[in-house]
Design an enzyme around this catalytic site. Structure first.
Site, PDB file in Angstrom:
ATOM      1  CB  SER A 124      -0.854  -0.034   1.270  1.00 54.14           C
ATOM      2  OG  SER A 124      -1.457   1.217   1.485  1.00 54.14           O
ATOM      3  CE1 TYR A 149      -4.017  -2.881   5.565  1.00 55.36           C
ATOM      4  CE2 TYR A 149      -3.558  -0.552   5.193  1.00 55.36           C
ATOM      5  CZ  TYR A 149      -3.831  -1.820   4.702  1.00 55.36           C
ATOM      6  OH  TYR A 149      -3.902  -2.016   3.337  1.00 55.36           O
ATOM      7  CE  LYS A 153      -1.632  -4.746   3.407  1.00 55.17           C
ATOM      8  NZ  LYS A 153      -1.830  -6.097   2.865  1.00 55.17           N
TER       9      LYS A 153
HETATM   10  P1  NAD Z   1     -10.967  -7.178   1.103  1.00 54.59           P
HETATM   11  O1  NAD Z   1     -11.180  -7.176   2.566  1.00 54.59           O
HETATM   12  O2  NAD Z   1     -12.131  -6.989   0.216  1.00 54.59           O
HETATM   13  O3  NAD Z   1     -10.199  -8.509   0.660  1.00 54.59           O
HETATM   14  C1  NAD Z   1      -9.332  -9.206   1.515  1.00 54.59           C
HETATM   15  C2  NAD Z   1      -9.789 -10.650   1.528  1.00 54.59           C
HETATM   16  O4  NAD Z   1      -8.922 -11.429   2.362  1.00 54.59           O
HETATM   17  C3  NAD Z   1     -11.191 -10.804   2.104  1.00 54.59           C
HETATM   18  O5  NAD Z   1     -11.968 -11.561   1.191  1.00 54.59           O
HETATM   19  C4  NAD Z   1     -10.990 -11.561   3.420  1.00 54.59           C
HETATM   20  O6  NAD Z   1     -12.082 -12.416   3.703  1.00 54.59           O
HETATM   21  C5  NAD Z   1      -9.700 -12.317   3.138  1.00 54.59           C
HETATM   22  N1  NAD Z   1      -8.871 -12.658   4.307  1.00 54.59           N
HETATM   23  C6  NAD Z   1      -8.403 -11.843   5.270  1.00 54.59           C
HETATM   24  N2  NAD Z   1      -7.618 -12.535   6.115  1.00 54.59           N
HETATM   25  C7  NAD Z   1      -7.597 -13.824   5.676  1.00 54.59           C
HETATM   26  C8  NAD Z   1      -6.951 -15.004   6.109  1.00 54.59           C
HETATM   27  N3  NAD Z   1      -6.179 -15.025   7.189  1.00 54.59           N
HETATM   28  N4  NAD Z   1      -7.149 -16.141   5.409  1.00 54.59           N
HETATM   29  C9  NAD Z   1      -7.956 -16.158   4.309  1.00 54.59           C
HETATM   30  N5  NAD Z   1      -8.578 -15.064   3.844  1.00 54.59           N
HETATM   31  C10 NAD Z   1      -8.398 -13.904   4.523  1.00 54.59           C
HETATM   32  O7  NAD Z   1      -9.859  -6.059   0.793  1.00 54.59           O
HETATM   33  P2  NAD Z   1      -9.317  -5.513  -0.592  1.00 54.59           P
HETATM   34  O8  NAD Z   1      -9.665  -4.077  -0.649  1.00 54.59           O
HETATM   35  O9  NAD Z   1      -9.685  -6.406  -1.685  1.00 54.59           O
HETATM   36  O10 NAD Z   1      -7.747  -5.589  -0.316  1.00 54.59           O
HETATM   37  C11 NAD Z   1      -6.948  -6.669  -0.732  1.00 54.59           C
HETATM   38  C12 NAD Z   1      -5.545  -6.461  -0.223  1.00 54.59           C
HETATM   39  O11 NAD Z   1      -5.044  -5.223  -0.728  1.00 54.59           O
HETATM   40  C13 NAD Z   1      -5.434  -6.372   1.294  1.00 54.59           C
HETATM   41  O12 NAD Z   1      -4.240  -7.020   1.696  1.00 54.59           O
HETATM   42  C14 NAD Z   1      -5.350  -4.900   1.553  1.00 54.59           C
HETATM   43  O13 NAD Z   1      -4.681  -4.602   2.746  1.00 54.59           O
HETATM   44  C15 NAD Z   1      -4.569  -4.423   0.341  1.00 54.59           C
HETATM   45  N6  NAD Z   1      -4.815  -2.999   0.025  1.00 54.59           N
HETATM   46  C16 NAD Z   1      -6.091  -2.571  -0.150  1.00 54.59           C
HETATM   47  C17 NAD Z   1      -6.316  -1.229  -0.411  1.00 54.59           C
HETATM   48  C18 NAD Z   1      -7.743  -0.708  -0.581  1.00 54.59           C
HETATM   49  O14 NAD Z   1      -7.934   0.486  -0.471  1.00 54.59           O
HETATM   50  N7  NAD Z   1      -8.734  -1.533  -0.858  1.00 54.59           N
HETATM   51  C19 NAD Z   1      -5.247  -0.330  -0.509  1.00 54.59           C
HETATM   52  C20 NAD Z   1      -3.952  -0.818  -0.342  1.00 54.59           C
HETATM   53  C21 NAD Z   1      -3.743  -2.159  -0.076  1.00 54.59           C
HETATM   54  C1  UD1 Z   2      -6.966   5.198   3.562  1.00 59.45           C
HETATM   55  C2  UD1 Z   2      -6.148   4.561   4.649  1.00 59.45           C
HETATM   56  C3  UD1 Z   2      -4.865   4.018   4.060  1.00 59.45           C
HETATM   57  C4  UD1 Z   2      -5.140   3.091   2.889  1.00 59.45           C
HETATM   58  C5  UD1 Z   2      -5.924   3.877   1.843  1.00 59.45           C
HETATM   59  C6  UD1 Z   2      -6.207   3.062   0.588  1.00 59.45           C
HETATM   60  C7  UD1 Z   2      -6.742   5.878   6.642  1.00 59.45           C
HETATM   61  C8  UD1 Z   2      -6.265   6.847   7.662  1.00 59.45           C
HETATM   62  N1  UD1 Z   2      -5.854   5.549   5.682  1.00 59.45           N
HETATM   63  O1  UD1 Z   2      -6.268   6.327   3.162  1.00 59.45           O
HETATM   64  O2  UD1 Z   2      -4.121   3.311   5.042  1.00 59.45           O
HETATM   65  O3  UD1 Z   2      -3.932   2.615   2.327  1.00 59.45           O
HETATM   66  O4  UD1 Z   2      -7.144   4.310   2.455  1.00 59.45           O
HETATM   67  O5  UD1 Z   2      -7.502   2.678   0.474  1.00 59.45           O
HETATM   68  O6  UD1 Z   2      -7.862   5.387   6.693  1.00 59.45           O
HETATM   69  N2  UD1 Z   2     -12.525  11.482   3.274  1.00 59.45           N
HETATM   70  C9  UD1 Z   2     -13.534  12.329   3.626  1.00 59.45           C
HETATM   71  N3  UD1 Z   2     -14.688  11.800   4.133  1.00 59.45           N
HETATM   72  C10 UD1 Z   2     -14.874  10.463   4.301  1.00 59.45           C
HETATM   73  C11 UD1 Z   2     -13.831   9.590   3.925  1.00 59.45           C
HETATM   74  C12 UD1 Z   2     -12.668  10.137   3.435  1.00 59.45           C
HETATM   75  O7  UD1 Z   2     -13.403  13.545   3.489  1.00 59.45           O
HETATM   76  O8  UD1 Z   2     -15.938  10.038   4.784  1.00 59.45           O
HETATM   77  C13 UD1 Z   2     -11.302  12.038   2.696  1.00 59.45           C
HETATM   78  C14 UD1 Z   2     -10.045  11.745   3.484  1.00 59.45           C
HETATM   79  O9  UD1 Z   2      -9.802  12.702   4.473  1.00 59.45           O
HETATM   80  C15 UD1 Z   2      -8.984  11.740   2.367  1.00 59.45           C
HETATM   81  C16 UD1 Z   2      -9.747  11.233   1.152  1.00 59.45           C
HETATM   82  O10 UD1 Z   2     -11.125  11.440   1.438  1.00 59.45           O
HETATM   83  O11 UD1 Z   2      -8.556  13.045   2.101  1.00 59.45           O
HETATM   84  C17 UD1 Z   2      -9.529   9.755   0.883  1.00 59.45           C
HETATM   85  O12 UD1 Z   2      -9.797   9.024   2.072  1.00 59.45           O
HETATM   86  P1  UD1 Z   2      -9.751   7.428   2.102  1.00 59.45           P
HETATM   87  O13 UD1 Z   2     -10.617   6.885   1.028  1.00 59.45           O
HETATM   88  O14 UD1 Z   2     -10.038   6.996   3.504  1.00 59.45           O
HETATM   89  O15 UD1 Z   2      -8.264   7.066   1.683  1.00 59.45           O
HETATM   90  P2  UD1 Z   2      -6.856   7.521   2.346  1.00 59.45           P
HETATM   91  O16 UD1 Z   2      -7.008   8.619   3.274  1.00 59.45           O
HETATM   92  O17 UD1 Z   2      -5.907   7.742   1.227  1.00 59.45           O
END
Ligand code: NAD
Ligand code: UD1
Length: 338
Positions: A124, A149, A153
């Site tokens: 991330s 969290y 990562k």
């Molecule tokens: P998500 O929660 O939709 O998907 C994660 C999946 O992993 C879920 O289906 C959950 O059931 C499964 N899971 C969690 N722990 C497990 C375990 N121990 N064994 C088996 N399954 C397990 O989240 P996502 O948004 O699809 O994210 C996927 C990955 O990307 C995550 O590692 C997350 O941290 C990373 N990531 C997500 C974002 C974002 O904004 N969505 C941003 C940066 C990184």
């Molecule tokens: C969040 C996570 C970050 C993760 C990233 C990717 C936090 C503190 N950080 O960051 O660890 O990697 O998502 O998905 O949660 N905002 C509003 N109102 C809301 C929600 C968000 O104004 O109800 C604003 C936030 O202040 C920010 C922007 O929208 O400026 C994006 O927010 P968000 O979607 O939570 O993402 P990140 O802050 O980048």
């Protein structure tokens, strides 16, 4: 060619399964469904016409992984499984460190045992230190994470880096995602947050559909063009395609590769609200609220390395992201519970 996809029933995992199938790979999914529904995989089948092999279980379960890898000859793994709620990680650090690190350690151990020394890891942009200049490059400073969290990562990347250093047969790719939004154009799969969404885009779409009264905009006094926070939003289908590009890289390299998956363009909260309203002809009421603790003013990627080395770059624009988020939300007001 089979690819083990941990967390494949989740938001990014399910979209990646679609793109893998379209690129002629066969995903083998393991997911304990702690934050997802197996319906997402039924929908992947609806989109692609292909059944998905699915194991409901925990990636920390070594015996399960061993059995899966004995059954299937996979060429590599994509490791999405993890817990991802920042606030929850502050309240439950032990559970976050246990789940996110033990799953990575267990997976790598079993992959190594089966001679499959190739892994793509969901990292991330949160691993970047808050004091960097923008845009963020893969060489920008990491660390100083503000929550457990983020540390999971940071540590996950480090574990993979060390494995690749210790054994030259390993190939690892750490993908640093910026802000994934949007959904598959079919509207069949998308993001289904539990409870009140933490992230901006699901909150906007739930407000537009009337499930939330208004959006709280967290701060309008940041040093940005309109005072609200700026982020690098990336369409989840582009992100999913980045994984297909990463697999191609894995198969022809050893050692560690680290890549940003972002567009290189930052939009503010109010930019996103306006774009969502105009893409979809809906209204998103909002109020200005206090800053959210731990937030940065601005965060966006320099995606040149991914373009040059992986041959990948984002194709979808802000309008596509807003349209596809709304298409999913309006067709599935309660996500997979409908
Ligand atoms: P998500 O929660 O939709 O998907 C994660 C999946 O992993 C879920 O289906 C959950 O059931 C499964 N899971 C969690 N722990 C497990 C375990 N121990 N064994 C088996 N399954 C397990 O989240 P996502 O948004 O699809 O994210 C996927 C990955 O990307 C995550 O590692 C997350 O941290 C990373 N990531 C997500 C974002 C974002 O904004 N969505 C941003 C940066 C990184
Ligand atoms: C969040 C996570 C970050 C993760 C990233 C990717 C936090 C503190 N950080 O960051 O660890 O990697 O998502 O998905 O949660 N905002 C509003 N109102 C809301 C929600 C968000 O104004 O109800 C604003 C936030 O202040 C920010 C922007 O929208 O400026 C994006 O927010 P968000 O979607 O939570 O993402 P990140 O802050 O980048």
């Amino acid at each position: 060619m089979k690819v083990l996809v941990t967390g494949g029933a989740g938001y990014i995992g399910s979209h990646t399964c679609v793109e893998l199938i379209e690129a002629d790979y066969t995903p083998i999914v393991v997911d304990n469904l702690c934050n997802s529904s197996a319906k997402s995989l039924e929908r992947v089948k609806e989109i692609t016409g292909q059944d998905i092999t699915f194991y409901q279980g925990d990636v920390c379960d070594e015996a399960l992984l061993d059995a899966i890898l004995s059954e299937h000859e996979v060429i590599c793994a994509i490791h999405f499984a993890g817990l991802k709620a920042v606030g929850e990680s502050v309240a439950m650090p032990l559970e976050y460190y246990r789940n996110n690190l033990l799953s990575t350690l267990t997976l790598c151990k079993v992959l190594g045992k089966h001679g499959v020394k190739k892994i793509v890891f969901s990292s991330s942009a949160t691993v970047y230190s808050g004091d960097n200049e923008m845009p963020l490059r893969e060489t920008s400073k990491t660390g100083n994470c503000t929550n457990p969290y983020g540390w999971t990562k940071y540590m996950g990347e480090q574990i993979l880096r060390d494995i690749a250093k210790a054994d030259g047969e390993w190939s690892v790719v750490n993908l640093r995602y910026f802000n994934p939004v949007g959904a598959h154009k079919s509207g069949l799969i998308g993001e289904h947050p539990n409870g009140i969404p933490n992230n901006l885009m699901p909150f906007i779409s739930q407000t537009a559909i009337g499930k939330r009264h208004h959006l709280n905009v967290f701060g309008n006094d940041y040093p940005t063009h309109d005072g609200t926070g700026v982020r690098d939003y990336i369409h989840v289908v582009d992100l999913a395609r980045g994984h297909v590009a990463a697999i191609k890289y894995l198969l022809s390299h050893t050692g560690e590769g680290v890549f940003n998956l972002g567009t290189g363009t930052g939009y503010s909260v109010l930019d996103m609200v306006k774009a969502f309203e105009s893409a979809n002809g809906v209204s998103v009421p909002y109020e200005i609220a206090d800053r959210r603790p731990g937030d940065l003013a601005t965060c966006y990627a320099e995606p040149a390395k991914s373009r040059e080395v992986l041959g990948w770059q984002a194709q979808f624009d802000q309008n596509d992201m807003c349209r596809d988020s709304w298409n999913w939300q309006s067709k599935n007001p309660n996500g997979y519970d409908d």
